[in-house]
Design a protein around this motif. Structure first.
Motif, PDB file in Angstrom:
ATOM      1  N   ALA A   1     -19.731  22.673 -62.201  1.00  0.00           N
ATOM      2  CA  ALA A   1     -19.518  24.025 -61.965  1.00  0.00           C
ATOM      3  C   ALA A   1     -21.027  24.916 -62.344  1.00  0.00           C
ATOM      4  O   ALA A   1     -21.268  25.759 -61.709  1.00  0.00           O
ATOM      5  CB  ALA A   1     -19.387  24.137 -63.800  1.00  0.00           C
TER       6      ALA A   1
ATOM      7  N   ASN B   1     -16.070  34.281 -57.256  1.00  0.00           N
ATOM      8  CA  ASN B   1     -15.254  33.490 -58.381  1.00  0.00           C
ATOM      9  C   ASN B   1     -15.884  31.875 -57.952  1.00  0.00           C
ATOM     10  O   ASN B   1     -15.654  31.661 -57.448  1.00  0.00           O
ATOM     11  CB  ASN B   1     -14.197  33.212 -57.709  1.00  0.00           C
ATOM     12  CG  ASN B   1     -12.942  34.787 -58.366  1.00  0.00           C
ATOM     13  OD1 ASN B   1     -12.557  35.541 -57.228  1.00  0.00           O
ATOM     14  ND2 ASN B   1     -14.315  35.315 -59.412  1.00  0.00           N
ATOM     15  N   GLY B   2     -15.148  31.747 -59.300  1.00  0.00           N
ATOM     16  CA  GLY B   2     -16.045  29.816 -59.965  1.00  0.00           C
ATOM     17  C   GLY B   2     -17.396  29.803 -59.497  1.00  0.00           C
ATOM     18  O   GLY B   2     -17.421  28.207 -59.000  1.00  0.00           O
ATOM     19  N   ALA B   3     -18.326  30.361 -59.392  1.00  0.00           N
ATOM     20  CA  ALA B   3     -20.058  30.520 -58.645  1.00  0.00           C
ATOM     21  C   ALA B   3     -20.472  29.166 -59.558  1.00  0.00           C
ATOM     22  O   ALA B   3     -21.550  28.687 -60.259  1.00  0.00           O
ATOM     23  CB  ALA B   3     -20.667  31.864 -58.487  1.00  0.00           C
ATOM     24  N   GLY B   4     -19.587  29.771 -61.501  1.00  0.00           N
ATOM     25  CA  GLY B   4     -20.442  29.123 -62.611  1.00  0.00           C
ATOM     26  C   GLY B   4     -20.896  29.891 -63.519  1.00  0.00           C
ATOM     27  O   GLY B   4     -21.392  29.683 -64.440  1.00  0.00           O
ATOM     28  N   LYS B   5     -20.721  31.383 -63.280  1.00  0.00           N
ATOM     29  CA  LYS B   5     -21.732  32.454 -63.835  1.00  0.00           C
ATOM     30  C   LYS B   5     -21.101  31.986 -65.703  1.00  0.00           C
ATOM     31  O   LYS B   5     -21.535  32.920 -66.507  1.00  0.00           O
ATOM     32  CB  LYS B   5     -20.927  33.673 -63.555  1.00  0.00           C
ATOM     33  CG  LYS B   5     -21.420  33.955 -61.837  1.00  0.00           C
ATOM     34  CD  LYS B   5     -21.518  35.713 -61.521  1.00  0.00           C
ATOM     35  CE  LYS B   5     -19.457  35.446 -61.788  1.00  0.00           C
ATOM     36  NZ  LYS B   5     -18.802  34.868 -60.556  1.00  0.00           N
ATOM     37  N   THR B   6     -19.591  31.808 -65.868  1.00  0.00           N
ATOM     38  CA  THR B   6     -19.592  32.521 -67.571  1.00  0.00           C
ATOM     39  C   THR B   6     -19.358  31.087 -68.025  1.00  0.00           C
ATOM     40  O   THR B   6     -19.825  31.343 -69.438  1.00  0.00           O
ATOM     41  CB  THR B   6     -17.621  32.518 -67.067  1.00  0.00           C
ATOM     42  OG1 THR B   6     -17.584  33.835 -66.221  1.00  0.00           O
ATOM     43  CG2 THR B   6     -16.595  32.061 -68.384  1.00  0.00           C
ATOM     44  N   THR B   7     -19.751  30.400 -67.166  1.00  0.00           N
ATOM     45  CA  THR B   7     -19.800  28.176 -67.373  1.00  0.00           C
ATOM     46  C   THR B   7     -21.407  28.851 -68.044  1.00  0.00           C
ATOM     47  O   THR B   7     -21.213  28.135 -69.439  1.00  0.00           O
ATOM     48  CB  THR B   7     -20.332  27.539 -66.726  1.00  0.00           C
ATOM     49  OG1 THR B   7     -18.683  27.202 -65.349  1.00  0.00           O
ATOM     50  CG2 THR B   7     -20.030  26.473 -67.182  1.00  0.00           C
TER      51      THR B   7
ATOM     52  N   GLN C   1     -15.553  37.905 -70.293  1.00  0.00           N
ATOM     53  CA  GLN C   1     -14.975  37.830 -69.199  1.00  0.00           C
ATOM     54  C   GLN C   1     -13.909  38.937 -70.039  1.00  0.00           C
ATOM     55  O   GLN C   1     -12.987  39.958 -69.022  1.00  0.00           O
ATOM     56  CB  GLN C   1     -15.131  37.272 -69.054  1.00  0.00           C
ATOM     57  CG  GLN C   1     -14.177  37.341 -66.982  1.00  0.00           C
ATOM     58  CD  GLN C   1     -14.422  36.209 -65.473  1.00  0.00           C
ATOM     59  OE1 GLN C   1     -15.503  35.774 -66.354  1.00  0.00           O
ATOM     60  NE2 GLN C   1     -13.411  36.405 -65.407  1.00  0.00           N
TER      61      GLN C   1
ATOM     62  N   GLU D   1     -19.309  40.051 -66.801  1.00  0.00           N
ATOM     63  CA  GLU D   1     -18.184  41.065 -66.304  1.00  0.00           C
ATOM     64  C   GLU D   1     -17.956  41.858 -66.853  1.00  0.00           C
ATOM     65  O   GLU D   1     -16.079  42.133 -66.673  1.00  0.00           O
ATOM     66  CB  GLU D   1     -16.918  40.076 -65.078  1.00  0.00           C
ATOM     67  CG  GLU D   1     -16.972  38.305 -64.559  1.00  0.00           C
ATOM     68  CD  GLU D   1     -17.084  37.855 -63.050  1.00  0.00           C
ATOM     69  OE1 GLU D   1     -16.281  39.325 -63.005  1.00  0.00           O
ATOM     70  OE2 GLU D   1     -17.080  37.115 -62.429  1.00  0.00           O
TER      71      GLU D   1
HETATM   72  N1  LIG Z   1     -12.223  23.713 -68.484  1.00  0.00           N
HETATM   73  C1  LIG Z   1     -12.834  23.326 -67.496  1.00  0.00           C
HETATM   74  N2  LIG Z   1     -12.071  22.382 -66.573  1.00  0.00           N
HETATM   75  C2  LIG Z   1     -12.285  22.027 -65.175  1.00  0.00           C
HETATM   76  N3  LIG Z   1     -13.296  23.328 -65.029  1.00  0.00           N
HETATM   77  C3  LIG Z   1     -13.623  24.274 -65.252  1.00  0.00           C
HETATM   78  C4  LIG Z   1     -13.120  24.701 -66.409  1.00  0.00           C
HETATM   79  N4  LIG Z   1     -14.170  25.388 -65.957  1.00  0.00           N
HETATM   80  C5  LIG Z   1     -14.417  26.303 -65.415  1.00  0.00           C
HETATM   81  N5  LIG Z   1     -14.348  25.201 -64.870  1.00  0.00           N
HETATM   82  C6  LIG Z   1     -14.736  25.298 -63.471  1.00  0.00           C
HETATM   83  O1  LIG Z   1     -15.699  25.016 -63.063  1.00  0.00           O
HETATM   84  C7  LIG Z   1     -15.636  26.502 -62.148  1.00  0.00           C
HETATM   85  C8  LIG Z   1     -17.147  27.268 -62.814  1.00  0.00           C
HETATM   86  O2  LIG Z   1     -16.289  28.317 -63.198  1.00  0.00           O
HETATM   87  P1  LIG Z   1     -17.198  29.983 -63.801  1.00  0.00           P
HETATM   88  O3  LIG Z   1     -15.466  30.559 -64.838  1.00  0.00           O
HETATM   89  O4  LIG Z   1     -18.280  29.146 -64.948  1.00  0.00           O
HETATM   90  O5  LIG Z   1     -17.197  30.761 -62.703  1.00  0.00           O
HETATM   91  P2  LIG Z   1     -17.236  32.103 -62.689  1.00  0.00           P
HETATM   92  O6  LIG Z   1     -18.344  32.485 -61.788  1.00  0.00           O
HETATM   93  O7  LIG Z   1     -17.506  32.666 -63.891  1.00  0.00           O
HETATM   94  O8  LIG Z   1     -15.654  32.815 -61.730  1.00  0.00           O
HETATM   95  P3  LIG Z   1     -14.723  34.429 -62.104  1.00  0.00           P
HETATM   96  O9  LIG Z   1     -15.826  34.964 -61.157  1.00  0.00           O
HETATM   97  O10 LIG Z   1     -13.816  34.028 -62.042  1.00  0.00           O
HETATM   98  O11 LIG Z   1     -15.438  34.145 -63.975  1.00  0.00           O
HETATM   99  C9  LIG Z   1     -15.533  27.197 -61.464  1.00  0.00           C
HETATM  100  O12 LIG Z   1     -14.865  25.574 -61.082  1.00  0.00           O
HETATM  101  C10 LIG Z   1     -14.205  26.434 -62.937  1.00  0.00           C
HETATM  102  O13 LIG Z   1     -13.302  26.073 -62.605  1.00  0.00           O
END
Ligand SMILES: Nc1ncnc2c1ncn2[C@@H]1O[C@H](COP(=O)(O)OP(=O)(O)OP(=O)(O)O)[C@@H](O)[C@H]1O
Ligand SMILES: [Mg+2]
Lengths: 326, 259
Positions: A24, A44-50, A89, A166
């Motif tokens: 992630a 989406n899914g770039a890893g921002k929230t992580t 978010q 976001e």
């Molecule tokens: N608990 C988890 N278990 C498995 N994969 C996860 C988990 N949480 C996040 N991911 C994966 O990690 C990646 C990054 O997720 P993240 O939520 O950080 O993206 P994001 O950039 O915040 O996206 P968004 O714009 O949709 O909020 C995604 O592919 C997501 O599917």
């Protein structure tokens, strides 16, 4: 330990988060300085929230580390949390409580002193324009008001850093503009460092003074919005030429860095198109002319070969819709 | 460094967590009504229904009064275990995340929540005690104080149990499991509805390990003057369960994932 030699408020070193097969956040390193408004821009899914969850000490990195306000996220999580405000978010206030009650509870949780507590709550409500509605239960708030309440909550303890994940997702265009207004006001009034994530180009462009473009857990570009855009070689001028017009003369113009022929159009990369178009038109005969400035989307497209857009499986909207029924 | 400021801040945090639970409890009217109504239904329907044909002859009390202490415990079992597992909602709607991102330790969150749960139980029990007065159960001020102590102990233990279960669960479907595998067995095996003196052995074993048994017995002792164990034993066992489940809850909160 506070490290005084560096003026960087946030230092991220090789931060990595791995979920089974998926990475992630991929070995991310980044420094963010005092009073910056830093944007993490990505699809989406770039890893921002992580990234935000790890910096806010809610999620342990698989490897790597970071310091926030000089405190290590792994060694001093409680001190990190005292010094940051986080707006998630998905709004996370309690629906059954009023706006005021939500703020009061958080002021207590953050140990805001009794003599300044009420003052800070009023100031925070005032700042986000919710003073009139403070006695209403949050379930009666609109989406935009909920977001603003979250911001007030994030500011209640005078943090040095505010994370906004976001902040305008799911808002209609006019609430989004209101939100931008409040964020800009915040930057002016409080001496805050803000880290915000978004997948809206205009938002990053308008609010941030530095942007990291993140894709698949990696920062693929990092600069001011203006310089990111100039990476594409300036503005694009699109010409439809008259039959048998000769283009040789264009090759000698200094303001043109690149000439391409696409679908019967001529695409020129031009420095400062507004000023140079008259000059260009002296050398060729055209039927039509069109000039565009590059957007951050073009930057992303150039770097990754695909546009930033919301993917259907984003999952966020579902969560957001569910959220309404407490 | 334990000066007065840090102590005040600690109590502020507990107070904040408690305040939120109590406010939500009074605003979520359906929870309050449902959890008070069910025990009343039992007291009046089962109490009067069986009461017309059964009397607890050995003790010479009518059946409705006999089950009154059990019904109080029933209300504590339901409200406490459910209260604990409502943390699944807090997680689902991200409120928990907003608490966890504040500088509050997990054991403080656990303590604040547990106090909230105990308060909720106590409010419901108060309503039942008033109903008890109406149906003719009498208790002295001392009995009242003792009842409150037992109720708080039982509620502490079971709220901890609920919070422990809730901290491991992510889906609301898990709720149904809690009802079937925790709430009902705890209640039915406690002897709330029958005397525990002459049970078949298999049932007697289960009854012996159920903490609620000791609360029911203690309240029968206190309110009706008829108990199978001594009050001391009841109190001791309840204390033991409270410590064990409180420790388990704190441990579970420490290792609970924030996101
Ligand atoms: N608990 C988890 N278990 C498995 N994969 C996860 C988990 N949480 C996040 N991911 C994966 O990690 C990646 C990054 O997720 P993240 O939520 O950080 O993206 P994001 O950039 O915040 O996206 P968004 O714009 O949709 O909020 C995604 O592919 C997501 O599917
Ligand atoms: Mg996200």
């Amino acid at each position: 330990m506070v490290n005084p030699s560096k003026n960087q408020l946030i230092q991220i070193r090789n931060l990595t988060k791995r979920y089974e097969k998926l990475i992630a956040v991929d070995n991310l390193s980044l420094e963010i300085g005092q009073s910056e408004v830093f944007g993490l821009l990505g699809p989406n899914g770039a890893g921002k929230t992580t990234v935000i969850h790890m910096l806010a000490t809610l999620l342990n990195p698989t490897s790597g580390s970071a310091t926030v306000n000089g405190f290590d996220i792994l060694e001093d999580p409680e001190k990190v949390r005292s010094s940051i405000g986080v707006v998630f978010q998905v709004p996370s206030s309690d629906d059954l409580l009023t706006g005021y009650e939500n703020l009061k509870i958080h002021a207590l949780l953050y140990g805001v002193k009794p003599d300044v507590r009420e003052k800070r709550i009023s100031a925070a409500l005032e700042l986000v324009g919710l003073t009139e509605r403070k006695e209403d239960q949050v379930k009666k708030y609109s989406g935009g008001m909920r977001r603003r309440l979250e911001i007030a909550r994030g500011l209640i303890h005078n943090p040095k850093v505010l994370f906004l994940d976001e902040p305008t997702l799911g808002l209609d265009p006019s609430s989004r503009e209101t939100m931008w207004k409040y964020i800009q006001q915040l930057v002016k009034q409080e001496k805050l460092t803000i880290i915000l994530t978004t997948h809206y180009m205009e938002e990053a462009d308008m609010l941030c003074n530095r942007i990291g473009i993140i894709d698949k857990g990696k920062i693929i570009a990092l600069d001011t919005p203006a310089r990111l855009k100039s990476m594409l070689g300036g503005d694009i001028v699109k010409l439809k030429l008259k039959q048998d017009s000769n283009t040789d003369a264009l090759k000698n113009l200094e303001c043109i860095s690149k000439i391409e022929s696409v679908d019967g159009y001529l695409l020129l990369s031009v420095d400062d198109a507004k000023r140079n178009i008259p000059e260009i038109l002296k050398h060729v005969e055209v039927e039509s002319v069109e000039a565009t400035s590059p957007t951050l989307n073009d930057v992303f497209l150039k770097l990754t070969g695909r546009p930033i857009k919301e993917q259907a499986e984003g999952g966020f909207m579902e969560r957001y819709v569910q959220y309404d029924k407490h | 460094m334990y000066n007065t400021t840090s102590i005040r801040i600690y109590f502020d945090k507990i107070y904040a967590l408690w305040l939120r639970e109590v406010k939500v409890f009074f605003r979520e009217k359906s929870r309050l009504v449902a959890s008070t109504f069910t025990p009343l239904l039992w007291l009046f329907v089962i109490g009067s229904g069986f009461g017309s044909s059964t009397s607890i002859s050995a003790h010479a009390v009518d059946y409705q009064k006999f089950i009154f202490p059990g019904i109080i415990c029933m209300s504590v079992v339901f409200s406490s275990v459910f209260f604990g597992s409502y943390i699944i909602w807090d997680r689902k709607f991200d409120f928990l995340k907003s608490v966890m991102v504040a500088p509050v330790s997990r054991s403080t969150i656990f303590t604040g929540k547990t106090f909230g749960g105990m308060t909720n139980s106590l409010i419901q029990v108060s309503i039942l005690l008033i109903v008890g007065l109406i149906i003719g159960v009498q208790f002295s001020p001392l009995a009242l104080v003792q009842t409150v102590v037992i109720v708080l102990l039982l509620s502490f233990a079971l709220t901890s149990l609920g919070l422990t279960l809730g901290s491991y669960m992510t889906s609301l479907e898990g709720f149904q499991m809690i009802v079937s595998f925790v709430v009902f067995p705890l209640f039915f095996l406690s002897g709330a509805l029958f005397p525990i003196d002459k049970l078949p052995q298999w049932l007697s074993i289960l009854t012996t390990i159920d903490p609620v048994t000791y609360a029911v017995d203690a309240l029968r002792n206190i309110i009706l003057g008829i108990g199978s164990h001594g009050l001391g034993l009841d109190l001791g066992v309840l204390l033991l369960y409270s410590c064990a489940l409180g420790a388990l809850g704190t441990y579970s909160f420490r290792r609970m994932k924030a996101v």
